[in-house]
Design a protein around this motif. Structure first.
Motif, PDB file in Angstrom:
ATOM      1  N   LEU A   5       0.813  -1.223   0.000  1.00  0.00           N
ATOM      2  CA  LEU A   5       0.000   0.000   0.000  1.00  0.00           C
ATOM      3  C   LEU A   5       0.839   1.261   0.000  1.00  0.00           C
ATOM      4  CD1 LEU A   5      -2.829  -0.840   2.551  1.00  0.00           C
ATOM      5  CD2 LEU A   5      -2.929  -0.885   0.064  1.00  0.00           C
ATOM      6  N   GLY A   6       2.067   1.187   0.482  1.00  0.00           N
ATOM      7  CA  GLY A   6       2.919   2.371   0.566  1.00  0.00           C
ATOM      8  C   GLY A   6       3.596   2.701  -0.748  1.00  0.00           C
ATOM      9  N   CYS A   7       4.421   1.778  -1.227  1.00  0.00           N
ATOM     10  CA  CYS A   7       5.216   2.055  -2.429  1.00  0.00           C
ATOM     11  C   CYS A   7       4.549   1.573  -3.713  1.00  0.00           C
ATOM     12  CB  CYS A   7       6.601   1.419  -2.288  1.00  0.00           C
ATOM     13  SG  CYS A   7       6.586  -0.386  -2.190  1.00  0.00           S
ATOM     14  N   ARG A   8       3.449   0.824  -3.585  1.00  0.00           N
ATOM     15  CA  ARG A   8       2.681   0.299  -4.717  1.00  0.00           C
ATOM     16  C   ARG A   8       3.462  -0.703  -5.570  1.00  0.00           C
ATOM     17  NH1 ARG A   8      -2.035   0.081  -4.213  1.00  0.00           N
ATOM     18  NH2 ARG A   8      -2.479   0.245  -6.399  1.00  0.00           N
TER      19      ARG A   8
ATOM     20  N   ALA B  95      -4.843  -6.103   4.264  1.00  0.00           N
ATOM     21  CA  ALA B  95      -4.073  -5.250   3.364  1.00  0.00           C
ATOM     22  C   ALA B  95      -2.601  -5.541   3.624  1.00  0.00           C
ATOM     23  CB  ALA B  95      -4.383  -3.787   3.619  1.00  0.00           C
ATOM     24  N   TYR B  96      -1.766  -5.310   2.633  1.00  0.00           N
ATOM     25  CA  TYR B  96      -0.352  -5.663   2.751  1.00  0.00           C
ATOM     26  C   TYR B  96       0.532  -4.434   2.584  1.00  0.00           C
ATOM     27  CZ  TYR B  96      -1.831 -10.488   2.515  1.00  0.00           C
ATOM     28  OH  TYR B  96      -2.424 -11.692   2.795  1.00  0.00           O
TER      29      TYR B  96
ATOM     30  N   GLU C 215       6.324 -10.727  -3.211  1.00  0.00           N
ATOM     31  CA  GLU C 215       5.786 -11.983  -2.715  1.00  0.00           C
ATOM     32  C   GLU C 215       5.099 -11.736  -1.380  1.00  0.00           C
ATOM     33  OE1 GLU C 215       8.664 -15.067  -2.519  1.00  0.00           O
ATOM     34  OE2 GLU C 215       9.081 -15.006  -4.655  1.00  0.00           O
ATOM     35  N   GLN C 216       4.059 -12.474  -1.131  1.00  0.00           N
ATOM     36  CA  GLN C 216       3.271 -12.298   0.078  1.00  0.00           C
ATOM     37  C   GLN C 216       4.129 -12.444   1.339  1.00  0.00           C
ATOM     38  OE1 GLN C 216       0.015 -15.016   0.294  1.00  0.00           O
ATOM     39  NE2 GLN C 216      -0.788 -14.151   2.169  1.00  0.00           N
ATOM     40  N   ALA C 217       5.114 -13.318   1.320  1.00  0.00           N
ATOM     41  CA  ALA C 217       5.966 -13.543   2.486  1.00  0.00           C
ATOM     42  C   ALA C 217       6.824 -12.329   2.831  1.00  0.00           C
ATOM     43  CB  ALA C 217       6.860 -14.754   2.243  1.00  0.00           C
ATOM     44  N   ALA C 218       7.067 -11.434   1.882  1.00  0.00           N
ATOM     45  CA  ALA C 218       7.895 -10.255   2.118  1.00  0.00           C
ATOM     46  C   ALA C 218       7.096  -9.071   2.661  1.00  0.00           C
ATOM     47  CB  ALA C 218       8.588  -9.844   0.825  1.00  0.00           C
ATOM     48  N   LEU C 219       5.778  -9.208   2.748  1.00  0.00           N
ATOM     49  CA  LEU C 219       4.920  -8.116   3.187  1.00  0.00           C
ATOM     50  C   LEU C 219       4.217  -8.473   4.493  1.00  0.00           C
ATOM     51  CD1 LEU C 219       3.266  -7.373  -0.262  1.00  0.00           C
ATOM     52  CD2 LEU C 219       5.066  -6.061   0.825  1.00  0.00           C
ATOM     53  N   MET C 220       3.816  -7.457   5.243  1.00  0.00           N
ATOM     54  CA  MET C 220       3.074  -7.646   6.482  1.00  0.00           C
ATOM     55  C   MET C 220       1.588  -7.470   6.195  1.00  0.00           C
ATOM     56  SD  MET C 220       2.655  -8.134   9.725  1.00  0.00           S
ATOM     57  CE  MET C 220       4.328  -8.152  10.317  1.00  0.00           C
ATOM     58  N   ARG C 221       0.795  -8.440   6.636  1.00  0.00           N
ATOM     59  CA  ARG C 221      -0.660  -8.336   6.495  1.00  0.00           C
ATOM     60  C   ARG C 221      -1.189  -7.515   7.662  1.00  0.00           C
ATOM     61  NH1 ARG C 221      -5.543 -11.413   7.972  1.00  0.00           N
ATOM     62  NH2 ARG C 221      -7.034 -11.168   6.278  1.00  0.00           N
ATOM     63  N   VAL C 222      -2.112  -6.624   7.371  1.00  0.00           N
ATOM     64  CA  VAL C 222      -2.713  -5.749   8.379  1.00  0.00           C
ATOM     65  C   VAL C 222      -4.230  -5.860   8.247  1.00  0.00           C
ATOM     66  CG1 VAL C 222      -2.893  -3.370   9.192  1.00  0.00           C
ATOM     67  CG2 VAL C 222      -0.750  -4.181   8.216  1.00  0.00           C
ATOM     68  N   VAL C 223      -4.915  -5.969   9.383  1.00  0.00           N
ATOM     69  CA  VAL C 223      -6.379  -6.014   9.385  1.00  0.00           C
ATOM     70  C   VAL C 223      -6.917  -4.866  10.219  1.00  0.00           C
ATOM     71  CG1 VAL C 223      -6.526  -8.509   9.026  1.00  0.00           C
ATOM     72  CG2 VAL C 223      -6.443  -7.612  11.348  1.00  0.00           C
ATOM     73  N   ALA C 224      -8.187  -4.551  10.033  1.00  0.00           N
ATOM     74  CA  ALA C 224      -8.839  -3.489  10.800  1.00  0.00           C
ATOM     75  C   ALA C 224      -9.479  -4.102  12.037  1.00  0.00           C
ATOM     76  CB  ALA C 224      -9.910  -2.807   9.952  1.00  0.00           C
ATOM     77  N   GLY C 225      -9.234  -3.472  13.179  1.00  0.00           N
ATOM     78  CA  GLY C 225      -9.827  -3.931  14.435  1.00  0.00           C
ATOM     79  C   GLY C 225     -10.608  -2.818  15.086  1.00  0.00           C
ATOM     80  N   ASP C 226     -11.799  -3.127  15.562  1.00  0.00           N
ATOM     81  CA  ASP C 226     -12.654  -2.135  16.220  1.00  0.00           C
ATOM     82  C   ASP C 226     -12.398  -2.192  17.712  1.00  0.00           C
ATOM     83  OD1 ASP C 226     -14.549  -0.190  16.564  1.00  0.00           O
ATOM     84  OD2 ASP C 226     -16.243  -1.561  16.451  1.00  0.00           O
ATOM     85  N   GLN C 227     -11.345  -1.540  18.156  1.00  0.00           N
ATOM     86  CA  GLN C 227     -10.926  -1.606  19.554  1.00  0.00           C
ATOM     87  C   GLN C 227     -11.582  -0.540  20.422  1.00  0.00           C
ATOM     88  OE1 GLN C 227      -8.980  -4.009  20.785  1.00  0.00           O
ATOM     89  NE2 GLN C 227      -8.822  -4.954  18.793  1.00  0.00           N
TER      90      GLN C 227
END
Length: 101
Positions: free
Chosen positions: A21-24, A62-63, A28-40
């Motif tokens: 999402l940053g550099c577009r 999102a990665y 590979e999926q293993a090189a990126l961090m998966r992020v989810v939305a949490g309603d905290q």
């Protein structure tokens, strides 16, 4: 004549590819961090970016590269909200803590 390929041979050599999402850039999926939305914070009070390194959290993900540059650019552009389909700005405290900032 239809040729059937066994499932074990169909996936050989392939690795999932995602877009940061940053550099577009695609990586590979293993090189990126998966992020989810949490309603905290409760309903209507915002949402958090929750890192999901094991890729097991439910919901849309999102990665992003785990670098301060990519994370900061993605937050400034509002890319997490669009990718996760959540309105408003996120609380990125947990993601920034993972980066060590």
């Amino acid at each position: 004549m239809v040729q059937v390929v066994p499932p074990s041979e169909r996936r050989s050599g392939r690795t999932p590819v995602r877009t940061c999402l940053g550099c577009r850039r695609r990586a590979e999926q293993a090189a990126l961090m998966r992020v989810v939305a949490g309603d905290q914070h409760g309903p209507g009070q915002g949402w958090d970016l929750i890192p999901d390194p094991r890729r097991r959290q439910p919901g849309r993900g999102a990665y992003v590269h785990l670098t301060p540059e990519c994370v900061t650019v993605a937050i400034q552009r509002g890319a997490f909200g669009r990718a996760l389909r959540v309105p408003g700005r996120p609380d990125s405290t947990a993601l920034m803590a993972l980066l060590g900032q």
